[in-house]
Write an enzyme that holds these catalytic residues in place. Structure first.
Site, PDB file in Angstrom:
ATOM      1  CE  LYS B  60      -3.899   1.885   2.755  1.00 12.40           C
ATOM      2  NZ  LYS B  60      -4.673   1.711   3.996  1.00 12.40           N
ATOM      3  CB  SER B 135      -7.973   3.602   3.082  1.00 13.43           C
ATOM      4  OG  SER B 135      -7.084   2.978   3.998  1.00 13.43           O
ATOM      5  CB  SER B 159      -8.053   0.845   6.124  1.00 11.15           C
ATOM      6  OG  SER B 159      -8.736   2.072   6.106  1.00 11.15           O
TER       7      SER B 159
END
Ligand SMILES: [Zn+2]
Lengths: 479, 470
Positions: B60, B135, B159
Site C-alpha cells: 500500500k 482505504s 481499512s
C-alpha cells in the site's frame, strides 16, 4: 509607593547525552555543518517514529534528585502542536499532563542569607532546529534556511514557583543551577552556546494598594548578566507604569541587546492553543524505585554538601567555602593543594584572589597551573624566602607558563634577602650617606625610619625581608 | 494460472518467472482496474535470497519504500521519495518477496472506498462499476484480480478488512503492537496497524509469521514471538463465539449480508463451535469515539506536510500564506475535513468534552471487550453491513462513516480482527469478521481457516476469485 517584585523562571537545559532524545543521531551538534546530524526521525520524514533515549531519562532524573524533586513513577510524553519551519513534525514532543518530576527546591545564597526557591516541575522535551535568515533581519530576508541539526536534542525544562524577589536573585539562581548541571556532568550549562536558556515571568505588587501588575514574560536573556539587566529594566518599566497609574499589558517581551531595553514580542491575543494530547508513539515512562535509588547513589557530592564540608573540615569561612565549591574543578584543585600545603586558609586565599582573577582571562583547555605550584608558593612565603608581594608578582607568570615558583624567583633574582649580615652592611651604608636624616630620627621624628627602609629595599631591588630590615635599622639607630 | 496462485502455491513451482507474470498481468488489467499508483520496472525490482524468493507482492502506498516514490495518494506527497524502507518492507525483502508496486488508497488512508485517492479511483475486480472498498482498496483489488500474489495494507478503522470483504479476499488486522509501524505513514498512530491481504488464510499466517515481532524502531511494538502456522488446521471444536446483539439492532444491515452471516454461524456450530448472543453496551459508541480520536491524531500527524522539507510547496509571499495555500492545494476535501475536525476536538476549550471523553469511552469499550473475551474465544460480526457499492453512490460523509460500524471497535481496543470471505450478496463478495483477544492472533487465523476450509461457497477450501476482462 512600596513595591514587591515577583519573579518565576522557566529554564531550558540542553542535556549532553551521546545521542538525541528520540533517534540515534549525535546530540553534540554545536557548530557542525548544517543538516549533517539528521535522520528520518529527527527531520520528521513520513512514517518515522521516536524511540526514547534512556540516557536522557537518567540525566533528567539525576537533575530532579539534585533539585530535591519528587520523581514520578509514571510520566508521559505529549505533543505540543504548532507550525514553524524549525519544527519538522509540526509538533514538539514534550511532557505536559504528567511531567517527569515535581515539587522540588533549590537553596541560593543572597548576601549571606539562604533563600529557598521552590521548583514546580521538571520535564523532558526535544529541541527545535535553527533558522538562518538571509540578510540582516527576519523582516527583510528574501529567504530563510533551516538547519535541523538541533532538532531532537534533549532538553529539560525547569519551572520555578514565583519565589524570586529581585533580578539579582534570578541571576544567582541560574548560576547555581549551572553549577549543579556541571557537577552532575549532564550539560555544559553554557548560556552563550544556548545550552542553558532562561525565560522569566515578572510582576510587581503595589504593597500600598495590595494589587499586582499583570505578568510579563521576558525572553532572549542569553547570559547571566542579561538576566539581571533585562529584569532590572523590566522591573523599572513596570514600576513606572504603576506609578503613572497605567495598565501593564500581559505580554511577552524580549531583551534587545543593542538598545539595552525589552521590546514587545507578542501580546495576549496572539497566545497559541498548543492542542496538547498524549504522544501515541511513545509508551508512558515508568520509573522504578530501584532505578531512582540507583541514580541517587550515583550522584556526586553537590555544591551545597561540598560547601558545608569545606567549612567544617577546613575551618573556612562560609563565603570562602561557597566560592571554592561553585565550580567542581576549583573545589578539587583546592583540595589537592591543601593535601600538599596543609594550609587551608592560605590556599583558599591564593585561589580566591590570584587564581580566580587569572581564570577570568583564561580561554579554555587544560590549566598549566597545578596544585603543586600553589603549595610551593605558600611554602616559599612561609619560610621567608620570598615576600607576599613577590609571590603575587610572579603568580601570573606561574599561572600562564606553568613554571614552578622557585624557578621564576631564581630567573628574576627575586629571592628574598634574609641574610642579616648583608642587610646590616647595606643599612650602615644608607645611614652613613644620610646623616641629617639620622639626626632627625634621633631628635624624635622616628617615622623617618620608613625613608631608610625604602632606601634599603631599593638597594636590594625589593628582595630584602622587610621585617628584618626594620629590625636591623631600629637596632642601628638606637644602639 | 498465475492470477489464482497463493503464496503456498508459489512455493510448489519454479519461481523465476513469477515477477514477469505479475508485471504482465498488471500491464493487461491495471489500466482498467487502477490498483497501482506506482509499478516498478522489472530491473528496479530487488529480489533477495530468501525462502520466498521471487514471489510478487504489492505494498500500500502509505508504507515507505526506499528510493521508490511513496505518495499516500496525496498531491502533497506526489513526488516524495523516502530515504528509508519501512520495517515490514525490509522484512519482506529479506524473506525474498519481490515488491512490484505501490497500491492506491484513499488519501492518507482516510476513507472506505478508494474514491478519495487524489489520483484516481480503483475498481472492484468483481464489478468494475463498484468500489473495491478502502482505504486499502488498491491492495485488495490487486490481490483479488491476481495482479500480485499478496499485498500489505494498513488498518486504522477497518481499512484492511473492509476492502478484503468487498473484493472477496482475506484481510487481517493484527493486535496493536504486534507489527512494526516504522515506515507506515501515520494516520492515527494509536489505531494504525499494518496487515496482510491474501487469497487464503494460510497466506495471511505466512505473512504474519514474517512481519510480526518487536522492532527497536517502534516503541509501541511488543516483544512476543508467535507461531501462526502450527495450529492453523486444528479446527474450532469447543470454541465459544459471541455475536453482539448490536449487529441485529443495526438498521443499515443488508438483508443478504445478514443471511450469509447467519449461514456462517450455522457452519461454525456444525464444526463444534458454540455461538451465543451477547450485549456489548459500549459497542454502539465505537464509530463516534473513532471519529473523535482518529481525526485528532491525524490533525497532528499531518502537520508535518507544510511545504518546508519535502512534498508540495506552493510558494507565497509570507510563511503563513505559504503554509495555508500549500496545505489547501495539497490535501483533498476529506483530509481537510478531518484535520479541521481534529484541530477542533483538541483545542483547549473542547479537549475535555471531546477528546478526553472519547479516550474514556475507549477504555470502557476495551474493558467491555476484555470481559467478553473472559468467556468467549472470539466475537463474530459481518465485516461490513453492505457489499461493495457503485462508484460515486455514497456522498453523505455520515452515511460513509457508518460503513465502519463493525470494524472500528477492534482498532479502539487494539484487538486482532480478520475478514474472511463467505459467499455473496447481490453477486458481490461478503466478508465475515472474527475478532479475538489481544495477542491471540493465531487463534483468530485458525478460526478463519476453519470457515474458509468448510465454507460451502469455496471449492476445496479455496476462495473463489474473479476474472477481470478488459
Ligand atoms: Zn536523528
Amino acid at each position: 509607593m512600596r513595591f514587591k517584585t515577583v519573579i518565576g523562571l522557566e529554564i531550558h537545559v540542553q542535556l549532553s547525552t551521546e545521542t538525541k532524545a528520540f533517534c540515534s543521531c549525535t546530540a553534540n551538534v554545536f557548530e557542525i555543518p548544517a543538516n549533517t546530524a539528521v535522520c528520518p526521525v529527527c527531520t520528521g520524514q513520513p512514517g518515522a517514529l521516536p524511540v526514547v533515549n534512556a540516557e536522557m531519562v537518567d540525566y533528567a532524573i539525576k537533575l530532579a534528585l539534585a533539585l530535591n524533586c519528587k520523581v514520578n513513577e509514571y510520566s508521559r510524553f505529549d505533543r505540543k502542536n504548532y507550525f514553524y519551519p524549525d519544527l519538522p513534525k509540526g509538533y514538539q514532543i514534550s511532557q505536559y499532563f504528567y511531567p517527569l518530576a515535581v515539587g522540588g527546591h533549590l537553596d541560593i545564597d543572597v548576601d549571606g542569607t539562604t533563600k529557598r526557591v521552590r521548583i514546580r516541575r521538571l520535564h523532558l522535551e526535544e529541541d527545535a532546529g535553527k533558522l538562518m535568515h538571509e540578510g540582516d533581519s527576519i523582516t527583510q530576508a528574501r529567504y530563510s534556511l533551516v538547519d535541523m541539526n538541533r532538532c531532537g536534542v534533549p532538553l529539560v525544562e525547569i519551572v520555578t514557583e514565583p519565589d524570586l524577589s529581585s533580578p539579582r536573585e534570578a541571576r544567582i539562581f541560574t548560576e547555581k543551577l549551572r553549577s549543579i548541571l556541571r557537577y552532575l556532568k549532564i550539560s555544559s550549562g553554557d548560556m552563550e552556546k544556548g545550552a542553558l536558556r532562561c525565560d522569566a515571568n515578572i510582576s510587581i505588587v503595589d504593597l500600598d494598594r495590595n494589587v499586582s501588575s499583570n505578568r510579563v514574560e521576558v525572553k532572549n536573556m542569553n547570559s547571566f548578566k542579561f538576566i539581571e539587566k533585562a529584569l532590572e529594566y523590566e522591573e523599572q518599566r513596570i514600576k513606572e507604569a504603576l506609578v503613572r497609574g497605567e495598565n501593564v499589558e500581559k505580554e511577552t517581551r524580549g531583551w534587545d541587546l543593542s538598545t539595552k531595553t525589552t521590546v514587545s514580542m507578542r501580546g495576549k491575543e496572539e497566545e497559541s492553543d498548543y492542542r496538547y494530547f498524549p504522544e501515541p508513539d511513545i509508551p508512558p515512562i515508568v520509573v522504578s524505585k530501584e532505578r531512582i535509588e540507583k541514580l541517587k547513589l550515583s550522584l556526586p557530592e553537590l555544591p551545597d554538601q561540598k560547601k558545608q564540608r569545606f567549612a567544617r573540615e577546613y575551618g573556612l569561612p562560609e563565603y570562602d567555602a561557597s566560592v571554592l565549591t561553585a565550580d567542581e574543578s576549583i573545589a578539587n584543585f583546592f583540595e589537592a593543594c591543601v593535601r600538599l600545603s596543609g594550609k587551608p586558609k592560605e590556599t583558599s586565599n591564593w585561589i580566591m584572589t590570584e587564581m580566580l582573577r587569572e581564570m577570568k582571562e583564561f580561554e579554555s583547555g587544560e590549566l598549566k597551573i597545578k596544585p603543586e605550584h600553589i603549595a610551593e608558593l605558600i611554602r616559599l612565603v612561609d619560610r621567608g624566602e620570598i615576600s607576599i608581594k613577590t609571590a603575587k608578582e610572579i603568580f601570573p607568570e606561574m599561572f600562564r607558563t606553568g613554571k614552578m615558583p622557585i624557578q621564576i624567583v631564581e630567573e628574576r633574582g627575586l629571592k628574598q634577602l634574609s641574610d642579616e649580615h648583608a642587610i646590616v652592611e647595606i643599612a650602615r651604608k644608607v645611614l652613613e650617606e644620610n646623616p641629617h636624616v639620622v639626626s632627625q630620627y634621633k631628635s624624635g621624628k622616628t617615622n623617618v625610619i620608613s625613608f631608610f627602609v625604602g632606601q634599603v629595599m631599593k638597594q636590594t631591588k625589593g628582595t630584602a625581608n622587610p621585617k628584618l630590615v626594620n629590625d636591623v635599622l631600629r637596632r642601628l639607630l638606637e644602639g | 494460472m498465475f492470477q489464482k496462485m497463493t503464496i503456498e502455491d508459489c512455493l510448489e513451482v519454479e519461481r523465476q518467472d513469477l515477477v514477469k507474470e505479475s508485471l504482465k498481468e498488471i500491464e493487461r488489467v491495471d489500466k482498467v482496474l487502477k490498483s497501482f499508483i506506482t509499478v516498478l520496472d522489472e530491473e528496479r525490482i530487488e529480489i533477495d535470497e530468501g525462502p520466498f524468493k521471487g514471489i510478487p507482492i504489492a505494498i500500500k502506498d502509505n508504507i515507505v519504500t526506499k528510493d521508490v516514490r511513496t505518495t499516500c495518494a496525496s498531491k502533497i506527497l506526489e513526488n516524495y521519495v523516502p530515504p528509508y524502507d519501512a520495517t515490514v518492507v525490509r522484512k519482506l525483502k529479506k524473506a525474498g518477496f519481490a515488491i512490484v508496486g505501490k497500491t492506491n488508497l484513499d488519501e492518507f488512508a482516510m476513507g472506505s472506498s478508494t474514491e478519495r485517492s487524489a489520483f484516481f479511483v480503483t475498481r472492484n475486480p468483481w464489478d468494475l462499476s463498484c468500489v473495491p472498498g478502502g482505504s486499502s482498496g488498491g491492495s485488495a483489488a490487486a490481490v483479488a484480480s491476481g495482479e500480485v500474489v499478496a499485498a500489505l495494507g494498513s488498518d486504522t478503522g477497518g481499512s484492511v478488512r473492509q476492502p478484503a470483504a468487498f473484493c472477496g479476499i482475506v484481510g487481517f488486522k493484527p493486535t496493536y503492537g504486534l507489527v512494526s509501524r516504522y515506515g507506515l505513514v501515520a494516520f492515527a498512530s494509536s489505531l494504525d496497524q499494518i496487515g496482510p491481504m491474501t487469497k487464503s488464510v494460510k497466506d495471511a499466517a505466512i505473512l504474519m509469521q514474517i512481519i510480526h515481532g518487536r522492532d527497536p524502531l517502534d516503541s509501541t511494538t511488543v516483544d512476543v514471538k508467535m507461531d501462526f502456522l502450527s495450529h492453523i488446521e486444528q479446527g474450532i471444536e469447543g470454541f465459544r463465539f459471541a455475536v453482539p446483539v448490536e449487529v441485529y439492532e443495526y438498521e443499515g444491515l443488508d438483508k443478504e449480508v445478514a443471511e450469509r452471516f447467519e449461514e456462517c454461524i450455522k457452519l461454525i456450530e456444525k464444526l463444534g463451535g458454540k455461538v451465543e448472543r451477547v450485549k456489548i453496551p459500549t459497542l454502539k459508541y465505537a464509530v463516534a469515539t473513532y471519529y473523535v480520536i482518529a481525526p485528532a491524531e491525524a490533525s497532528s500527524n499531518l502537520a508535518r506536510y507544510d511545504g518546508v522539507k519535502y512534498g508540495l510547496r506552493v510558494e507565497k509571499s509570507g510563511l503563513k500564506e505559504t503554509y495555508s495555500v500549500t496545505r489547501t492545494m495539497g490535501f483533498g476535501e476529506e483530509v481537510r475535513r478531518r484535520i479541521v475536525l481534529g484541530t477542533f476536538t483538541l483545542s483547549a476549550t473542547y479537549y475535555e468534552a471531546y477528546f478526553n471523553k472519547a479516550q474514556k469511552v475507549r477504555r470502557l469499550l476495551a474493558n467491555d471487550l476484555s470481559s467478553v473475551f473472559d468467556q468467549f474465544d472470539a466475537i463474530l460480526t459481518p465485516t461490513s453491513p453492505i457489499p461493495a457499492f457503485k462508484i460515486g453512490s455514497i456522498t453523505d460523509p455520515l452515511a460513509y462513516y457508518l460503513m465502519d460500524v463493525f470494524t472500528t471497535f477492534a482498532n479502539l481496543a487494539g484487538v486482532p480482527a480478520l475478514s474472511v470471505p463467505f459467499g455473496f450478496a447481490q453477486g458481490l463478495p461478503v466478508g465475515v469478521q472474527v475478532v479475538g483477544k489481544r495477542f491471540e492472533d493465531p487463534k483468530v487465523l485458525r478460526i478463519g481457516r476453519s470457515i474458509e476450509k468448510f465454507s460451502p461457497y469455496n471449492e476445496n477450501g479455496r476462495i473463489p476469485l474473479p476474472v477481470v476482462r478488459v
